[in-house]
Design an enzyme around this catalytic site. Structure first.
Site, PDB file in Angstrom:
ATOM      1  CG  HIS A  24      86.363  33.792  31.090  1.00  0.00           C
ATOM      2  ND1 HIS A  24      87.113  32.697  31.411  1.00  0.00           N
ATOM      3  CD2 HIS A  24      86.504  34.676  32.119  1.00  0.00           C
ATOM      4  CE1 HIS A  24      87.693  32.885  32.590  1.00  0.00           C
ATOM      5  NE2 HIS A  24      87.340  34.074  33.044  1.00  0.00           N
ATOM      6  CD  GLU A  57      86.765  31.428  26.057  1.00  0.00           C
ATOM      7  OE1 GLU A  57      86.488  32.478  26.680  1.00  0.00           O
ATOM      8  OE2 GLU A  57      87.819  30.794  26.229  1.00  0.00           O
ATOM      9  CB  ALA A  89     109.927  62.881  31.694  1.00  0.00           C
ATOM     10  CB  ALA A 120     118.164  72.571  36.658  1.00  0.00           C
ATOM     11  CD1 TRP A 168     105.369  72.402  33.289  1.00  0.00           C
ATOM     12  CD2 TRP A 168     105.538  70.296  33.988  1.00  0.00           C
ATOM     13  NE1 TRP A 168     104.391  72.203  34.230  1.00  0.00           N
ATOM     14  CE2 TRP A 168     104.470  70.913  34.670  1.00  0.00           C
ATOM     15  CE3 TRP A 168     105.819  68.953  34.281  1.00  0.00           C
ATOM     16  CZ2 TRP A 168     103.692  70.253  35.615  1.00  0.00           C
ATOM     17  CZ3 TRP A 168     105.040  68.314  35.212  1.00  0.00           C
ATOM     18  CH2 TRP A 168     103.999  68.962  35.868  1.00  0.00           C
ATOM     19  CB  THR A 222     109.587  60.692  43.954  1.00  0.00           C
ATOM     20  OG1 THR A 222     110.840  60.395  43.364  1.00  0.00           O
ATOM     21  CG2 THR A 222     108.687  61.323  42.922  1.00  0.00           C
ATOM     22  CG  LEU A 247     101.727  59.171  42.119  1.00  0.00           C
ATOM     23  CD1 LEU A 247     102.221  58.018  43.000  1.00  0.00           C
ATOM     24  CD2 LEU A 247     102.592  59.252  40.863  1.00  0.00           C
ATOM     25  N   GLY A 263     111.587  58.354  41.725  1.00  0.00           N
ATOM     26  CA  GLY A 263     112.625  59.058  40.997  1.00  0.00           C
ATOM     27  C   GLY A 263     113.791  58.149  40.662  1.00  0.00           C
TER      28      GLY A 263
HETATM   29  C1  AOF Z   1      89.454  35.983  31.135  1.00  0.00           C
HETATM   30  N1  AOF Z   1      88.709  36.237  30.040  1.00  0.00           N
HETATM   31  O1  AOF Z   1      87.870  35.665  28.104  1.00  0.00           O
HETATM   32  C2  AOF Z   1      89.338  34.154  29.168  1.00  0.00           C
HETATM   33  C3  AOF Z   1      90.149  33.908  30.311  1.00  0.00           C
HETATM   34  O2  AOF Z   1      89.202  33.776  37.622  1.00  0.00           O
HETATM   35  P1  AOF Z   1      88.591  34.119  36.317  1.00  0.00           P
HETATM   36  O3  AOF Z   1      87.279  33.412  36.103  1.00  0.00           O
HETATM   37  O4  AOF Z   1      88.454  35.593  36.131  1.00  0.00           O
HETATM   38  O5  AOF Z   1      89.554  33.532  35.189  1.00  0.00           O
HETATM   39  C4  AOF Z   1      90.695  34.190  34.738  1.00  0.00           C
HETATM   40  C5  AOF Z   1      91.562  33.274  33.905  1.00  0.00           C
HETATM   41  O6  AOF Z   1      90.832  32.579  32.901  1.00  0.00           O
HETATM   42  C6  AOF Z   1      92.631  34.042  33.156  1.00  0.00           C
HETATM   43  O7  AOF Z   1      93.766  34.226  33.937  1.00  0.00           O
HETATM   44  C7  AOF Z   1      92.938  33.132  31.954  1.00  0.00           C
HETATM   45  O8  AOF Z   1      93.914  32.188  32.329  1.00  0.00           O
HETATM   46  C8  AOF Z   1      91.621  32.386  31.713  1.00  0.00           C
HETATM   47  N2  AOF Z   1      90.904  32.787  30.466  1.00  0.00           N
HETATM   48  N3  AOF Z   1      90.169  34.866  31.259  1.00  0.00           N
HETATM   49  O9  AOF Z   1      89.483  36.791  32.032  1.00  0.00           O
HETATM   50  C9  AOF Z   1      88.598  35.367  29.051  1.00  0.00           C
HETATM   51  N4  AOF Z   1      89.213  33.263  28.185  1.00  0.00           N
HETATM   52 ZN    ZN Z   2      87.165  31.009  30.462  1.00  0.00          ZN
END
Ligand code: AOF
Ligand code: ZN
Length: 365
Positions: free
Chosen positions: A74, A76, A180, A189, A196, A222, A230, A299
């Site tokens: 994450h 932090e 589109a 048409a 296109w 579709t 896709l 579609g």
């Molecule tokens: C993130 N990135 O920087 C912060 C998050 O299961 P995990 O460990 O991947 O946690 C996902 C959850 O953590 C995410 O849904 C959100 O609520 C919280 N914060 N998640 O992926 C981050 N700070």
């Molecule tokens: Zn976190």
């Protein structure tokens, strides 16, 4: 970073910038974090005018980080790792984060605990975490004596996370309907020919959007009529078309089978066949697969079903300066018999793409 100084507000701008570098697709939000040194020679807590006031002085940037997608640290944790790598002490620091630090052990350990263990004295975040599994970080930090300020640059934080916040709070994917059409609302048409209507720039733009979503859905009709691949593709500087790094899940909705030779069985994202016409079932199935953002690409039957079920969050309408007068309409009967019952959206962006116009609008409320 060296001797860079930022105010808390400036650090939040930087954190938002960092957050935007993360992938728009995937189950996790885009989050950025900046660690600021404590103001020198002053008592952080005694200096406050009000408990919610943020410090207006510029402070040294100690470290920063952002989230690069599910399974990676994450924001932090990335910022704390950045500080550790450079041998910087973050005790007494302020963590400026775009999303409330998490309190749960998911794919990675709780950020609230990591910030506490590192001795961070203050946490400032833009947006509260709506994910019930992860929320509670602010309360845990407060209980441990950390000063927590929420809602700084909240509008920008919410705008960046609009798709993820909507999907996370609701527990079903955010739905974007792409159309589109000719100026008079036809997708083909009378004889069924449609290549296109919109131009190459609009198609290139739509491919860039594909590379930011988790899934692309089409109706089984579709698949038979258009045989779409896709995939998300981009043309390189050498003029060669290539698959983008991220390929969304390819979803076919409907009971009839997918031909063995269908192009969408080729190279690209995984293929999922949802054998139902029930919109709620489709969304539940995609939600269970961790899809946060699904792009409906046609579609008219699929578009009509989602619009009739009031399940469209965003509309990407590419409109070409072409008139057909007759043909296949972009959507069918929505049960609207009077103007007050019309499906209305709020426009958030209008842009020119080549010869065509793109209107991006969102659900009201
Ligand atoms: C993130 N990135 O920087 C912060 C998050 O299961 P995990 O460990 O991947 O946690 C996902 C959850 O953590 C995410 O849904 C959100 O609520 C919280 N914060 N998640 O992926 C981050 N700070
Ligand atoms: Zn976190």
């Amino acid at each position: 970073m060296g001797s860079q100084h930022l105010t808390i507000d400036g650090a939040m701008s930087r954190a938002l910038e960092l957050a935007a570098r993360g992938p728009a697709y995937g189950p996790n939000p885009r989050v950025g974090c900046v660690l600021l040194a404590p103001p020198t020679g002053t008592d952080l807590l005694r200096d406050r005018a009000t408990p919610e006031a943020v410090d207006a002085r510029a402070r040294r940037v100690l470290a920063e980080g952002y989230h690069r997608g599910a399974g990676t640290p994450h924001a932090e944790a990335a910022a704390l790792a950045d500080a550790r790598e450079r041998g910087i002490d973050v005790r007494g620091a302020t963590a400026v984060v775009t999303l409330e630090p998490c309190a749960h052990t998911g794919r990675t350990p709780p950020c609230a605990d990591a910030l506490l263990a590192a001795g961070v004295a203050e946490v400032v975040h833009a947006v509260d975490d709506p994910n019930p599994a992860a929320a509670g970080g602010a309360a845990r930090l407060r209980a441990a004596g950390v000063r927590v300020v929420r809602g700084v640059r909240a509008a920008e934080g919410t705008a960046l996370l609009h798709v993820w916040l909507t999907a996370a709070a609701r527990g079903t994917p955010y739905v974007t309907l792409k159309t589109a059409t000719s100026l008079d609302g036809f997708v083909a048409a009378q004889d069924g020919t449609s290549r296109w209507i919109t131009g190459p720039e609009a198609r290139a733009h739509a491919h860039r959007v594909r590379a930011t979503v988790d899934a692309i859905a089409v109706g089984s009709g579709t698949v038979r009529a258009d045989d779409p691949a896709l995939t998300a593709r981009a043309t390189g500087p050498d003029g060669v078309e290539r698959l983008a790094d991220h390929q969304p899940l390819r979803v076919v909705v409907g009971r009839s089978g997918i031909p063995p030779q269908a192009r969408l069985r080729g190279e690209g994202g995984a293929l999922v066949h949802v054998r139902t016409h029930d919109v709620r079932e489709v969304l539940a199935e995609l939600g269970a697969r961790d899809v946060r953002h699904v792009l409906l690409e046609g579609g008219p039957t699929l578009a009509t079903a989602f619009l009739a079920a009031d399940a469209v969050d965003e509309l990407h309408a590419y409109v070409a300066p072409v008139l057909l007068g007759a043909g296949k309409r972009v959507v069918g009967d929505l049960g609207v018999t009077t103007i007050g019952a019309a499906r209305r959206f709020r426009t958030v962006e209008v842009r020119r793409v080549g010869d065509d116009a793109l209107t991006v609008s969102r659900r009201i409320g």
